[in-house]
Design a protein around this motif. Structure first.
Motif, PDB file in Angstrom:
ATOM      1  N   GLY A 521      64.514 -32.468 105.696  1.00 37.07           N
ATOM      2  CA  GLY A 521      64.477 -32.849 107.101  1.00 37.07           C
ATOM      3  C   GLY A 521      64.771 -31.668 108.009  1.00 37.07           C
ATOM      4  O   GLY A 521      64.662 -30.502 107.626  1.00 37.07           O
ATOM      5  N   SER A 522      65.059 -31.978 109.258  1.00 35.93           N
ATOM      6  CA  SER A 522      65.536 -31.030 110.274  1.00 35.93           C
ATOM      7  C   SER A 522      64.412 -30.307 110.996  1.00 35.93           C
ATOM      8  O   SER A 522      63.267 -30.273 110.532  1.00 35.93           O
ATOM      9  CB  SER A 522      66.485 -29.972 109.684  1.00 35.93           C
ATOM     10  N   CYS A 523      64.779 -29.736 112.128  1.00 35.70           N
ATOM     11  CA  CYS A 523      63.900 -28.854 112.901  1.00 35.70           C
ATOM     12  C   CYS A 523      64.523 -27.461 112.920  1.00 35.70           C
ATOM     13  O   CYS A 523      64.541 -26.785 113.951  1.00 35.70           O
ATOM     14  CB  CYS A 523      63.713 -29.389 114.318  1.00 35.70           C
ATOM     15  N   VAL A 535      59.524 -26.320 114.355  1.00 31.26           N
ATOM     16  CA  VAL A 535      58.900 -26.798 113.128  1.00 31.26           C
ATOM     17  C   VAL A 535      59.848 -27.835 112.536  1.00 31.26           C
ATOM     18  O   VAL A 535      61.021 -27.545 112.299  1.00 31.26           O
ATOM     19  CB  VAL A 535      58.665 -25.656 112.124  1.00 31.26           C
ATOM     20  N   CYS A 536      59.359 -29.062 112.300  1.00 26.88           N
ATOM     21  CA  CYS A 536      60.229 -30.156 111.854  1.00 26.88           C
ATOM     22  C   CYS A 536      59.707 -30.748 110.554  1.00 26.88           C
ATOM     23  O   CYS A 536      58.511 -31.054 110.431  1.00 26.88           O
ATOM     24  CB  CYS A 536      60.320 -31.251 112.920  1.00 26.88           C
ATOM     25  N   LEU A 552      55.757 -31.533 110.982  1.00 28.10           N
ATOM     26  CA  LEU A 552      55.409 -31.250 112.368  1.00 28.10           C
ATOM     27  C   LEU A 552      55.386 -29.733 112.480  1.00 28.10           C
ATOM     28  O   LEU A 552      56.430 -29.084 112.590  1.00 28.10           O
ATOM     29  CB  LEU A 552      56.436 -31.869 113.318  1.00 28.10           C
ATOM     30  N   ALA A 553      54.191 -29.172 112.383  1.00 32.31           N
ATOM     31  CA  ALA A 553      54.052 -27.723 112.326  1.00 32.31           C
ATOM     32  C   ALA A 553      54.358 -27.064 113.660  1.00 32.31           C
ATOM     33  O   ALA A 553      54.692 -25.879 113.705  1.00 32.31           O
ATOM     34  CB  ALA A 553      52.640 -27.353 111.873  1.00 32.31           C
ATOM     35  N   SER A 554      54.245 -27.832 114.748  1.00 38.22           N
ATOM     36  CA  SER A 554      54.478 -27.252 116.073  1.00 38.22           C
ATOM     37  C   SER A 554      54.893 -28.329 117.050  1.00 38.22           C
ATOM     38  O   SER A 554      54.280 -29.400 117.101  1.00 38.22           O
ATOM     39  CB  SER A 554      53.213 -26.561 116.587  1.00 38.22           C
TER      40      SER A 554
END
Length: 685
Positions: A521-523, A535-536, A552-554
């Motif tokens: 997890g995490s960003c 990035v998440c 979530l690449a961006s």
């Protein structure tokens, strides 16, 4: 714990005296803790002519109409009804409510009412309905629900509760604020509610993109909101972030309404906001031994691995420290966490440096009050130069949270849970873009064209009231010339923030098997590759082995989210595919399935932006306007709330809008019940 007034009016019902049966029954059905209440009227048999309802000190049979202390209402109705009882400050304890026929004969009497200490208040009247304004006791800058206990009607009158609950009400927009408004009104007994939704889905900006399969195939990303802050630690104490508790309460309510149906359930799982194995990729630097960027844990052990921070001269560092002291003020952080509404009022009233509320942008405060140079200010605030300190204060609390939650299967499961409740009253593809008030009928006409029909005529529908729960940028108000300039500006002038997200799907969760350690997890991964932003990695299905998964690449907002609009979707996506391979290595390119999703909210035809971003002064100027009902219209949405960009903001506005309408209809009992259920339980003073 319920919010309590410093000095309140307490009314209790004593045992009923042995009066002879009378044709009119009068009673109060809820605890009355202020000077306004509903009195319920039931007719055991018809009474001809006009009835006069009064309150008087004496309850004996010799008490006559002329002995009444004040008149509560007059009415010709013989149906079950209500009175809006406004108690003057000199009303004395121990009196009774009475009903008198046109000849002055007693036809109804309540049980005795006993008062304790009454808070003195200047009660005034207003034409056009109940005013949720500062003058009327509604605290529009802070705990507005406190004002529900201090309301007054436009005149002394009776209310036909059945007719009030039968009013035709349109809720324009099926996002979270519209759905919350519907739920509160529906549970308050309103029976003619209609939702008009422009798109073909519920949820508005709540948008989970399922790249493969469904919610529990676990290859999805949140293209709108992602997470909910739960607790924050300040000064070695842990506090609930109370305004976000509204989300968890709503989920529990919907689960109960749906009989805990697994297909509709809203279940929370931990959201991992940080990971020690998040990567720090800056200046193209990778560790030779792993071929990977250093992790946060490695940087913590060896600070030389971090990208060098720009050195600050002594005066710039002092400026940085002064701003950090403001945004991390422990007293304010605790107040925001425990009672955001009260903290907002304190900020508006007291402001910074004794200068009042939203007078300062961060830039102006530093230059004009702290006497910083333009260069120093630019270094310290960067792109936040025009931001309000209030935004920085609440965001600092939220993003300092020590524990977070998200919804298993995606946040779209929250609006999904509303389908059984609202499907029969929802019209999809109703992109309302014209609103007109029909003065002769005192009704609101809404107009829209069917999607995709270029030459189609407008479809119209009229309603007694309309709750506008859609982005204001989508409402055309030229047919409402009677609206004051301030509310028109509040609707038309608040800018929207831009945000772009790109989700990419991979064959496996390779980020959980990197040589530098698993990222759960995490960003936490950061990079200086232009335009990437955050990035998440997914916080769900950790260590899952079956099927693809997505990251979530961006997540870019602000200036870069606007710049990306000049690129095609294919160009934007390919840029992020290349960026992920540059950060994580060839494994990212090899594992990419080709499935992706890009969402830039400025391009969304139904939203037109990611969240409201009022400029300096707009927030303080416009919030009181949203508490007013204009031309039978009420405005809700996160743009009308005290905080922006969060689901809790939208829900809070929906509760406020519903309560506002209930009060307009004279349904005081229902308004208080809604406040006690949805707001008061989270407030502690």
């Amino acid at each position: 714990m319920r919010y309590s007034l410093a000095a309140s009016l307490l009314v209790s019902s004593a045992a009923c005296a042995p009066y002879a049966p009378l044709p009119v029954h009068l009673e109060t059905r809820t605890e009355i803790d202020s000077r306004v209440a509903n009195v319920h009227v039931t007719f055991n048999e018809p009474v001809e002519g006009e009835l006069t309802y009064t309150y008087g000190r004496h309850c004996s049979g010799t008490h006559q109409l002329r002995d009444a202390h004040h008149t509560v209402a007059r009415s010709n109705s013989n149906s079950e009804s209500r009175l809006v009882w406004l108690m003057p400050k000199d009303a004395e304890s121990g009196g009774c409510l009475s009903a008198w026929d046109s000849n002055g004969a007693l036809v109804g009497r309540s049980e005795p009412q006993r008062f304790q200490t009454v808070k003195k208040r200047d009660l005034r009247k207003r034409d056009g309905g109940i005013a949720m304004t500062q003058d009327m006791g509604i605290d529009t800058w802070g705990p507005w629900f406190d004002g529900v206990k201090l309301l007054e009607n436009k005149e002394i009158s009776a209310v036909d509760a059945e007719a009030a609950k039968s009013k035709e009400v349109a809720i324009v927009g099926g996002g979270m604020s519209g759905l919350m408004t519907y739920l509160v009104l529906h549970q308050s007994g309103l029976s003619n509610l209609k939702i008009l939704e422009a798109s073909q889905r519920l949820g508005g900006r709540v948008h989970t993109e399922y790249l493969s399969g469904g919610p529990f195939d676990y290859s999805y990303q949140e293209m709108g909101p992602m997470r909910f802050p739960m607790t924050v630690s300040v000064a070695n104490e842990t506090y609930n972030v109370t305004d976000h508790q509204l989300v968890f309460q709503l989920a529990a309510e919907m689960n109960g309404l749906n009989g805990h149906d697994r297909n509709l359930s809203v279940d929370f799982i931990p959201w991992y906001q940080a990971s020690p194995n998040g990567l720090s990729y800056n200046n193209g630097f990778k560790l030779p031994e792993t071929g990977m960027p250093p992790t946060l844990a490695q940087i913590k052990q060896n600070a030389s691995l971090a990208a060098p921070a720009p050195a600050l001269d002594e005066t710039t560092q002092k400026l940085q420290d002064a701003i950090t002291k403001i945004t991390s003020n422990e007293t304010m952080m605790i107040e925001i966490a425990t009672n955001m509404h009260k903290a907002h009022k304190d900020f508006i009233v007291n402001g910074l440096g004794g200068k009042g509320g939203e007078v300062w942008s961060e830039f102006a405060y530093m230059v004009n009050y702290l006497n910083a140079t333009l260069n120093q200010t630019d270094i310290v605030v960067g792109s936040s130069a025009d931001s309000s300190f209030w935004n920085s204060l609440y965001d600092n609390v939220y993003f300092s949270a020590s524990t977070w939650s998200t919804i298993d299967g995606g946040l779209s499961r929250l609006p999904l849970s509303f389908h059984p409740l609202v499907d029969n009253v929802t019209t999809m593809d109703a992109h309302v873009d014209q609103v007109e008030f029909l003065d002769a009928e005192q009704r609101v006409r809404l107009s829209w064209k069917q999607k995709g029909a270029k030459d189609a005529a407008y479809q119209n529908a009229t309603f007694d009231y309309a709750v506008i729960a859609m982005p204001f940028s989508k409402v055309k108000l030229w047919r409402l010339p009677m609206l004051p300039t301030t509310i028109k500006n509040a609707i038309n002038n608040v800018p929207m923030e831009s945000a772009c997200k790109v989700a990419l799907e991979y064959k496996t969760r390779f980020w959980e098997h990197l040589p530098t350690g698993p990222i759960y997890g995490s960003c936490s991964t950061s990079t200086d590759i232009p335009g990437v932003g955050s990035v998440c990695y997914p916080s769900y299905n950790l260590n899952g082995t079956d099927g693809p998964a997505s990251i979530l690449a961006s997540y870019a907002s602000g200036d870069w989210a606007v710049r990306w609009l000049s690129q095609t979707e294919d160009e934007h996506v390919q840029y992020m595919v290349d960026a992920m391979a540059e950060i994580h290595g060839d494994v990212a390119r090899e594992q990419y399935t080709g499935r992706n999703n890009r969402r830039c909210w400025y391009l969304d035809p139904y939203e037109g932006g990611a969240w409201a971003a009022p400029t300096i002064g707009q927030h303080q100027l416009y919030i009181p306007e949203y508490f007013k009902t204009y031309s039978n219209m009420i405005f809700v949405g996160e743009q009308t709330s005290y905080t922006h960009a969060w689901i809790a903001s939208a829900l809070e506005s929906g509760v406020r809008g519903a309560v506002q309408l209930l009060l307009e209809l004279g349904l005081v009992d229902e308004a208080k019940a809604a406040v006690d259920k949805w707001m008061a339980r989270w407030i502690e003073v």
